[in-house]
Design a protein around this motif. Structure first.
Motif, PDB file in Angstrom:
ATOM      1  N   UNK A  85       0.832  -1.207   0.000  1.00  0.00           N
ATOM      2  CA  UNK A  85       0.000   0.000   0.000  1.00  0.00           C
ATOM      3  C   UNK A  85       0.863   1.252   0.000  1.00  0.00           C
ATOM      4  N   UNK A  90      -0.723  -2.418  -6.703  1.00  0.00           N
ATOM      5  CA  UNK A  90      -1.833  -3.322  -6.436  1.00  0.00           C
ATOM      6  C   UNK A  90      -2.265  -4.049  -7.693  1.00  0.00           C
ATOM      7  N   UNK A 208     -15.223   5.265  -6.429  1.00  0.00           N
ATOM      8  CA  UNK A 208     -14.631   4.115  -5.730  1.00  0.00           C
ATOM      9  C   UNK A 208     -15.324   2.780  -5.954  1.00  0.00           C
ATOM     10  N   UNK A 225      -8.727   1.964 -12.443  1.00  0.00           N
ATOM     11  CA  UNK A 225      -8.964   2.314 -11.041  1.00  0.00           C
ATOM     12  C   UNK A 225      -7.691   2.275 -10.215  1.00  0.00           C
ATOM     13  N   UNK A 226      -7.379   3.383  -9.577  1.00  0.00           N
ATOM     14  CA  UNK A 226      -6.208   3.454  -8.714  1.00  0.00           C
ATOM     15  C   UNK A 226      -6.644   3.359  -7.262  1.00  0.00           C
ATOM     16  N   UNK A 227      -5.720   3.623  -6.367  1.00  0.00           N
ATOM     17  CA  UNK A 227      -6.026   3.469  -4.951  1.00  0.00           C
ATOM     18  C   UNK A 227      -7.135   4.420  -4.522  1.00  0.00           C
ATOM     19  N   UNK A 228      -6.990   5.691  -4.867  1.00  0.00           N
ATOM     20  CA  UNK A 228      -7.996   6.663  -4.448  1.00  0.00           C
ATOM     21  C   UNK A 228      -8.793   7.246  -5.605  1.00  0.00           C
TER      22      UNK A 228
END
Lengths: 340, 348
Positions: A85, A90, A208, A225-228
């Motif tokens: 993270x 990811x 999200x 899609x990324x982390x945020x």
């Protein structure tokens, strides 16, 4: 040469990963990163960082595949660790869809990504305008996190980093023994006229519930899609140097992505970003010796990754670090000869 | 015609909506009412992660497999509608992991892209040697229940915040048909020894880098007694507890530790995840779903109850198929009553 002084010019994904690689393969080196921009203001920060290779016309496929494989393996291990993270790495699954069946149904990288297979009829029903598709799982490097993580590891290895615009690689002779040129788009100003920008505009949005990537095989429309944030793209404007976001283009990108994924209509906090892909017919990973008035400056070039920087960065970093090693041996060899 | 639905979880609300959609045009006098002591966000359905996935085996209960399929297809059809985001509906892919090969599940052709895991994928999950990958759906209760409530309110369905103590209580007020969607506490309305709690506990964390569901299976300890990770739209659910017969809705420290440790072992990056909540709930477990009519004699009146409870840990997965079956049962009640009320003539 006790402690070779290596300057890495450029602090995008190529510069930082190459610098890190050099600290690992050459522990006696003193590595310094010089760049006019650092994260979050590099070209890498705009990119989605998806590991889906770009095909370079003039680089042999086996070499591109090797670079991709090394990068995938390296990031796969990080994604599986406690650092995932923080590093921004990811796994993400999704689909590449085509309006008409591609000539090449199996890209060269299909056995490197995970679970690659053609999409089923049922899956294709989600994409009424597309007739063929591929499903697979790959990795994504979110920026800034990945670049910040690389910077953190570099600092831990004793690497110094300075904001400095290098207008001519020669200006570094005398200060450094070896220069590694990871300037990306900057290499054009440094003299490589084979390097050209391919302008990419993207939207970064808050959505999200979008957990899968969708990419049109034409490479122009994609949802990553990324982390945020989810990156919506894009454009490929060859020869355009403009870094200003274009409102009409933004609207067009949004519409194209919504037609692939209607729920994006509900996306919020839309930010528009622009990056110039530092493009070239082949990635330049190569040694060169600059010389003026009897003084020599070894340079290792590592730039021109265009649309595929993230996909091959570790592979080219490994190769560049190896070239640095060869340089050092050559320098040490000649300095020993000088002593005789 | 007064119809009372007991229960405002996913089963009660969806049954109410299905019946209203199908019959309000045909039965002008239809008055639909929902009675519950808990509404969203305090129902069992709100605590569930919302992943569409049946158990590993349907134990020959083909009816339930069909209801699961009807639900999946119904939801898939809504995926591209403007309502999807508000409903909390989205596609999600992920992994089911095993320590030994297992037969394919009854739902392999219902979900999208079902396949076995490759050796390289299994490297991600040390300790597991076999598994599946597929794309399924998420339907988050925290969004779906309010969406259902809004649809029902728009249709004029009335809501009553009250605990119904008996079916009789409603019939004596003039209700004609009762839909019993009381989930875990159906036994309080009518004893049912087959209905037992399957207690679950979950930890809610912020782990937005997780883009897949990961469900491990331990065939010896049984379903959902093994770690699982399910990423939602706002937080990620960590779980893996199924305690049959345990009625406690209090979070248990030992369960917390085992969920946390096991999930972090499965996904080391979770160690850095921030915990934002914890919840315990009771899956209304039953050998099979009770979905049937019951006629109750009350003096000289015949009262009708449609039972729709006992959906265990697959309520969201099966809800729409059951709602439609409940609506069909309601239809049959209407047919009988019309037949009784009309003069001799062609049978309806």
């Amino acid at each position: 040469m006790a402690s070779p002084k290596v300057a890495v010019v450029g602090a995008g994904v190529i510069g930082l990963s190459t610098a890190l690689c050099i600290t690992e393969t050459c522990p006696s080196c003193s590595v310094t990163v010089l760049s006019d921009q650092f994260s979050p203001n590099t070209t890498s920060d705009v990119a989605a960082g998806m590991l889906i290779p770009h095909t370079y016309p003039d680089t042999p496929i086996h070499r591109q595949k090797q670079w991709f494989k090394e990068t995938f393996t390296y990031l796969f291990a990080i994604s599986n660790s406690a650092e995932a993270s923080e590093a921004g790495i990811h796994l993400v699954s999704g689909w590449q869809v085509f309006k008409s069946t591609p000539k090449e149904e199996l890209p060269f990288w299909s056995d490197v990504v995970l679970g690659f297979r053609p999409m089923s009829e049922a899956e294709l029903q989600k994409f009424p305008q597309h007739r063929f598709g591929q499903a697979f799982t790959t990795l994504k490097c979110d920026c800034p996190p990945y670049l910040l993580w690389l910077e953190k590891k570099l600092k831990a290895a004793g690497t110094q980093m300075y904001t400095r615009k290098v207008s001519d690689l020669w200006e570094l002779h005398g200060e450094y023994d070896i220069v590694v040129n990871c300037t990306g788009m900057g290499a054009h100003e440094l003299g490589d006229k084979q390097l050209f920008p391919v302008r990419g505009q993207v939207l970064k949005v808050h959505a999200p519930w979008v957990k899968q990537f969708i990419r049109d095989g034409d490479g122009l429309t994609y949802i990553y899609p990324g982390i945020h944030r989810v990156t919506l793209g894009g454009t490929r404007e060859k020869g355009s140097w403009s870094l200003s976001p274009d409102a009409g283009t933004a609207r067009d990108i949004f519409d194209r992505c919504c037609s692939l994924e209607p729920s994006l209509q509900g996306a919020q906090d839309i930010e528009v970003k622009v990056g110039l892909r530092p493009s070239r017919q082949c990635v330049r990973v190569q040694r060169e010796v600059l010389s003026q008035g009897g003084v020599k400056l070894p340079v290792i070039h590592n730039y021109g990754h265009g649309a595929g920087g993230f996909s091959v960065h570790k592979g080219t970093a490994n190769e560049a670090a190896q070239l640095v090693g060869e340089c050092i041996s050559a320098l040490q060899g000649s300095s020993s000869r000088a002593k005789l | 015609m007064r119809v009372a639905v007991i229960g405002a979880g996913v089963i009660g609300l969806s049954s109410a909506l299905c019946i209203h959609e199908q019959f309000h045009g045909l039965v002008p006098s239809l008055e639909l009412e929902v009675y519950a002591d808990h509404f969203t966000p305090h129902t069992t359905s709100d605590g569930a992660a919302g992943l569409w996935q049946p158990y590993l085996s349907d134990h020959g209960n083909l009816q339930e497999t069909l209801w699961n399929k009807e639900t999946f297809d119904y939801l898939l059809g809504h995926l591209h509608s403007p309502a999807a985001k508000e409903m909390g509906l989205f596609l999600l892919s992920g992994y089911n992991l095993f320590t030994e090969p297992v037969p394919d599940p009854s739902w392999k052709n219902i979900v999208l892209g079902f396949r076995n895991l490759t050796p390289k994928e299994l490297e991600l999950f040390p300790g597991y040697s076999y598994g599946w990958f597929n794309t399924a759906l998420m339907l988050e209760g925290r969004n779906y229940l309010p969406w259902l409530t809004n649809r029902l309110t728009q249709r004029g369905v009335k809501f009553f915040h009250k605990k119904v103590e008996s079916f009789q209580e409603l019939f004596s007020q003039g209700v004609d048909v009762v839909l019993n969607c009381s989930g875990m506490r159906s036994g309080e309305l009518q004893p049912d020894p087959e209905l037992q709690p399957g207690r679950g506990q979950i930890i809610k964390v912020l782990a937005p880098w997780v883009k897949h569901f990961i469900i491990t299976h331990n065939l010896k300890s049984g379903i959902y007694n093994s770690p699982y990770v399910i990423p939602g739209s706002e937080f990620t659910v960590l779980g893996g507890v199924y305690q049959y017969g345990n009625w406690s809705e209090e979070n248990n420290a030992k369960d917390h530790k085992s969920i946390w440790d096991n999930c972090c072992q499965l996904l080391p990056a979770l160690q850095k995840a921030k915990i934002v909540g914890e919840w315990s709930g009771l899956r209304p477990a039953r050998p099979s779903v009770r979905l049937e009519r019951e006629s109750i004699r009350l003096g000289n009146l015949q009262a009708e109850v449609i039972h729709n409870y006992g959906h265990g840990g697959f309520g969201i997965t099966i809800h729409w198929g059951c709602a439609m079956a409940a609506a069909r049962l309601f239809g049959s009640i209407l047919q009988e009553r019309k037949a009784l009320g009309t003069p001799p003539g062609p049978r309806l």
